[in-house]
Design a protein around this motif. Structure first.
Motif, PDB file in Angstrom:
ATOM      1  N   TYR A 320      17.676 -23.974  26.654  1.00 15.55           N
ATOM      2  CA  TYR A 320      16.690 -24.883  26.060  1.00 15.55           C
ATOM      3  C   TYR A 320      16.992 -25.141  24.586  1.00 15.55           C
ATOM      4  O   TYR A 320      16.830 -26.273  24.095  1.00 15.55           O
ATOM      5  CB  TYR A 320      15.286 -24.291  26.196  1.00 15.55           C
ATOM      6  N   MET A 356      10.709 -29.935  27.665  1.00 16.69           N
ATOM      7  CA  MET A 356      10.422 -30.869  28.753  1.00 16.69           C
ATOM      8  C   MET A 356       9.701 -32.107  28.232  1.00 16.69           C
ATOM      9  O   MET A 356      10.036 -33.244  28.602  1.00 16.69           O
ATOM     10  CB  MET A 356       9.580 -30.159  29.815  1.00 16.69           C
ATOM     11  N   TYR A 359      12.153 -34.410  26.266  1.00 16.88           N
ATOM     12  CA  TYR A 359      13.087 -35.189  27.086  1.00 16.88           C
ATOM     13  C   TYR A 359      12.365 -36.247  27.907  1.00 16.88           C
ATOM     14  O   TYR A 359      12.945 -37.308  28.206  1.00 16.88           O
ATOM     15  CB  TYR A 359      13.910 -34.255  27.967  1.00 16.88           C
ATOM     16  N   LEU A 360      11.129 -36.000  28.294  1.00 16.46           N
ATOM     17  CA  LEU A 360      10.354 -37.038  28.974  1.00 16.46           C
ATOM     18  C   LEU A 360      10.113 -38.217  28.034  1.00 16.46           C
ATOM     19  O   LEU A 360      10.178 -39.395  28.440  1.00 16.46           O
ATOM     20  CB  LEU A 360       9.027 -36.468  29.469  1.00 16.46           C
ATOM     21  N   GLN A 375      19.244 -37.732  31.649  1.00 17.10           N
ATOM     22  CA  GLN A 375      18.965 -37.346  33.022  1.00 17.10           C
ATOM     23  C   GLN A 375      19.678 -36.037  33.392  1.00 17.10           C
ATOM     24  O   GLN A 375      19.110 -35.173  34.061  1.00 17.10           O
ATOM     25  CB  GLN A 375      19.391 -38.463  33.984  1.00 17.10           C
ATOM     26  N   MET A 378      17.823 -33.194  31.730  1.00 15.90           N
ATOM     27  CA  MET A 378      16.590 -32.895  32.453  1.00 15.90           C
ATOM     28  C   MET A 378      16.898 -32.158  33.763  1.00 15.90           C
ATOM     29  O   MET A 378      16.143 -31.276  34.184  1.00 15.90           O
ATOM     30  CB  MET A 378      15.820 -34.181  32.729  1.00 15.90           C
ATOM     31  N   ILE A 381      17.279 -28.596  32.864  1.00 15.54           N
ATOM     32  CA  ILE A 381      15.985 -27.966  32.608  1.00 15.54           C
ATOM     33  C   ILE A 381      15.289 -27.612  33.920  1.00 15.54           C
ATOM     34  O   ILE A 381      14.779 -26.502  34.089  1.00 15.54           O
ATOM     35  CB  ILE A 381      15.088 -28.906  31.767  1.00 15.54           C
ATOM     36  N   CYS A 394      17.080 -36.113  39.131  1.00 14.62           N
ATOM     37  CA  CYS A 394      17.683 -36.398  37.828  1.00 14.62           C
ATOM     38  C   CYS A 394      19.194 -36.585  37.935  1.00 14.62           C
ATOM     39  O   CYS A 394      19.765 -37.534  37.368  1.00 14.62           O
ATOM     40  CB  CYS A 394      17.361 -35.267  36.853  1.00 14.62           C
TER      41      CYS A 394
END
Length: 526
Positions: A320, A356, A359-360, A375, A378, A381, A394
Motif C-alpha cells: 500500500y 482504496m 485510487y477510486l 486499474q 487497484m 489492492i 480490474c
C-alpha cells in the motif's frame, strides 16, 4: 503435566484419574483384584472433587490420619475417615508412565495399600518464618535421629536432604540468599555484556517485526558469484536481448553485471528487479527495485511492480505504501494526495481504506478514459485484501487497453486461481506464455493451477520446464557445473507433486536436484 489437569474436574465431570480408573476397570474387570475393587468403590463415591489441588485441606485431614494411626498400626484404605480426599491417587490397575505424572510419588499399580511399617514418627507443623537457620538444622537432626533405624526411609530422597541439612551442608539462611542474589547479578551482567549488540538490535520488538528483515528481504542485493558477464562491457544491452529471446535467467545475470558495473544506474537496477520478479525471485526483486527508486524516484512502473512483489510476499502494508508513492509521483494524480496526510503513520486498516479511496478517486477522475496503471494498482489492492472478484475485474479492464502485457495476463491468472477459477486461470497463463515463452513465473503458476486440478503429472512437467529454463543460464559461467541459480520454491513444489503421485524414486531425484534424470523420468525434451 499440570497437576490441575490431572486431578481437577471439567465442568463438574469426573477428573482425569477417575476417568482413567473407569476405563481400566471396564477393560480389565474380569481380572481385577480385591484391593482394586475396594479402590474402585472408593473412587466412585468420591467423584465430586475440588477443581484444584487443595493443600490446606489435605494438611487438615492429616490430623484425622494421625488419629487412625494411634488406633491401629496397620491402617487400611477402607479404615480412613470419609472426609479424607485422596484425589491425587492414581486409579486402580492403571499403568502409570513413571515420574512424568507423579515425580515425587511413584506408585505401583498392583497394590494401593499403605505401607505396614510402624516408624513411631509424629508429624509436627512448623512456621518457617519463626525459625532461624540453626533451628532448622537442629530440627532436621532430631528427625534423622527419630527414624535412624528405618532402613526404607533412610534411603529416600527426603532423608538424604534432611541429613545434609542437619550436617550443615545446606544453608537456607540469609547468607545463602545473599550469595544466590550475587551470583544472579553477576550472571546477568555477564550475559548483558556478552550479547550487548544483539540486545540493541532487538530492543524494540515492534520495529523489528515491522521491518522487511523480519520477512526475509535482504537489505543489500546478493549478487551471483562467478558471473562471467562482469567482463562484458555491453552487459545491459545483452540482457535486453536475452529478455526478448525469453531467456529470463540469462537476462538476470546480464543485469546483475550491469548493476555491478554501473551501481548508480537506475535503469540497470530497474531491469534487474522486474526480471527477477519474472524469475520467481521476489525478495531479490524487491531489493533491486528499491535501489532503483532510491536513485530515480520518477520510475512510476517500479512502484506498481514493487507493490505486486510485496503482495506476493504477504506484506500488504508495504504494498500500500508503494502504491501511495505511485499516486504522489504521478503528474496526473498527485493533486489527489493531501499534503498533510502521512500514510506511513497509519495502521494497516486505515492505510488500506485510505489507498482504496485515493485510487477510486483516480479512476473516476476521467471516466471515459481507462488508465491501465490505475486499474492494475487497484487489482493489486484487491488481491492484498483478498477481494479476488473485484481484482479480476480490474485486471480485465486493464487488459482491454494493453492486451499485449504479459505481466497483466499473469496477474489475472493468479487472481482467477486464488478465486477457485482454475480453468480460467490456465487460459490467462497461456496468454502470458504466448507473449513471453520464457516467463518463468507464469510457467510456475500454471504448474500450481494443475496441482489444484489434481493434474499432478502435468504440474510436474511445467515445473521441470521452468527449471530447465533457469538452468539454461549456466553456460554463462566458466565452471557452470557448480552454479545453482534455480528457484528453491519450484524445487519444493516439485517435490510435493512427486509425493502426491507416489513416485518416490522421482522424489529422491528432486532431493538430489538431478535435473537430467528427472527430464528422462518425465520424458521432457530439452
Amino acid at each position: 503435566m499440570s497437576l490441575n489437569k490431572l486431578v481437577g474436574g471439567d465442568c463438574g465431570g469426573n477428573n482425569s484419574l477417575v476417568q482413567l480408573s473407569n476405563i481400566v476397570s471396564r477393560d480389565a474387570s474380569h481380572s481385577m483384584s480385591q484391593a482394586d475393587r475396594f479402590v474402585n468403590e472408593f473412587m466412585a463415591k468420591n467423584s465430586e472433587i475440588p477443581q484444584t489441588f487443595n493443600m490446606t485441606a489435605l494438611l487438615n485431614n492429616i490430623h484425622d490420619v494421625e488419629k487412625v494411626n494411634k488406633a491401629s498400626s496397620v491402617p487400611k484404605v477402607n479404615q480412613l475417615s470419609s472426609n479424607v480426599n485422596f484425589s491425587w491417587l492414581p486409579g486402580p490397575s492403571a499403568v502409570i508412565p513413571g515420574p512424568r505424572m507423579m515425580r515425587t510419588m511413584p506408585m505401583h499399580h498392583n497394590s494401593l495399600q499403605l505401607p505396614q511399617r510402624n516408624t513411631n514418627m509424629q508429624i509436627q507443623y512448623i512456621n518457617e518464618s519463626e525459625l532461624k537457620n540453626t533451628d532448622v538444622q537442629s530440627k532436621a537432626q532430631e528427625y534423622v535421629d527419630s527414624v535412624n533405624e528405618d532402613s526404607e526411609l533412610a534411603y529416600n530422597q527426603f532423608m538424604s536432604f534432611m541429613k545434609r541439612m542437619s550436617a550443615g551442608e545446606l544453608n537456607l539462611g540469609e547468607n545463602h540468599s545473599e550469595q544466590s542474589d550475587l551470583r544472579k547479578d553477576t550472571f546477568v551482567e555477564e550475559m548483558a555484556e556478552k550479547y550487548k549488540d544483539e540486545w540493541e538490535k532487538l530492543s524494540d520488538v515492534n520495529d523489528y517485526w515491522e521491518s522487511e528483515i523480519a520477512y526475509g528481504i535482504p537489505a543489500e542485493y546478493m549478487f551471483t558469484e562467478g558471473n562471467a558477464m562482469l567482463e562484458n562491457k555491453n552487459a545491459l544491452e545483452l540482457g535486453k536481448e536475452r529478455l526478448k529471446m525469453g531467456d529470463v535467467p540469462g537476462a538476470v545475470l546480464c543485469f546483475e553485471a550491469a548493476a555491478q558495473q554501473q551501481p548508480d544506474s537506475a535503469e540497470a537496477w530497474f531491469l534487474l528487479g522486474t526480471t527477477q520478479a519474472e524469475n520467481e525471485q521476489d525478495p531479490l526483486a524487491i531489493t533491486a527495485l528499491k535501489k532503483s527508486l532510491s536513485i530515480d524516484p520518477r520510475q512510476l512502473e517500479a512502484y506498481i511492480t514493487l507493490a505486486a512483489a510485496y503482495t506476493n510476499e504477504n506484506m500488504p502494508k508495504f504494498a500500500y505504501l508503494e502504491l501511495s508513492k505511485w499516486l504522489r509521483g504521478s503528474p496526473k494524480y498527485s493533486d489527489l494526495c493531501p499534503q498533510d496526510v502521512k500514510p506511513e503513520e497509519m495502521n494497516l486498516k486505515q492505510l488500506e481504506a485510505y489507498i482504496m479511496s485515493q485510487y477510486l478517486k483516480a479512476a473516476q477522475l476521467n471516466p471515459t478514459q481507462i488508465d491501465p496503471d490505475v486499474q492494475s494498482a487497484m487489482g493489486v489492492i484487491f488481491n492484498a485484501n483478498q477481494q479476488y472478484d473485484k481484482a479480476v475485474d480490474c485486471f480485465k479492464t486493464a487488459i482491454m487497453v494493453t492486451p499485449d502485457n504479459a505481466k497483466l495476463w499473469n496477474r489475472l491468472g493468479a487472481t482467477l486461481a486464488n478465486s477457485d477459477r482454475s480453468e480460467e486461470a490456465v487460459d490467462a497463463y497461456q496468454q502470458a506464455l504466448n507473449l513471453e515463452p520464457g516467463f518463468i513465473r507464469a510457467r510456475y503458476n500454471v504448474g500450481i493451477t494443475c496441482m489444484n486440478l489434481k493434474a499432478h503429472r502435468e504440474a510436474a512437467e511445467h515445473f521441470l520446464v521452468a527449471l530447465n529454463q533457469q538452468y539454461k543460464a549456466r553456460d554463462i559461467y566458466p565452471s557452470h557445473s557448480s552454479v545453482d541459480n534455480s528457484s528453491s520454491a519450484i524445487w519444493t513444489t516439485l517435490r510435493m507433486v512427486c509425493s502426491y503421485m507416489g513416485e518416490h524414486d522421482a522424489a529422491k531425484l528432486v532431493d538430489e536436484k538431478n535435473l537430467t534424470e528427472l527430464n528422462k523420468f518425465f520424458k521432457i525434451d530439452v
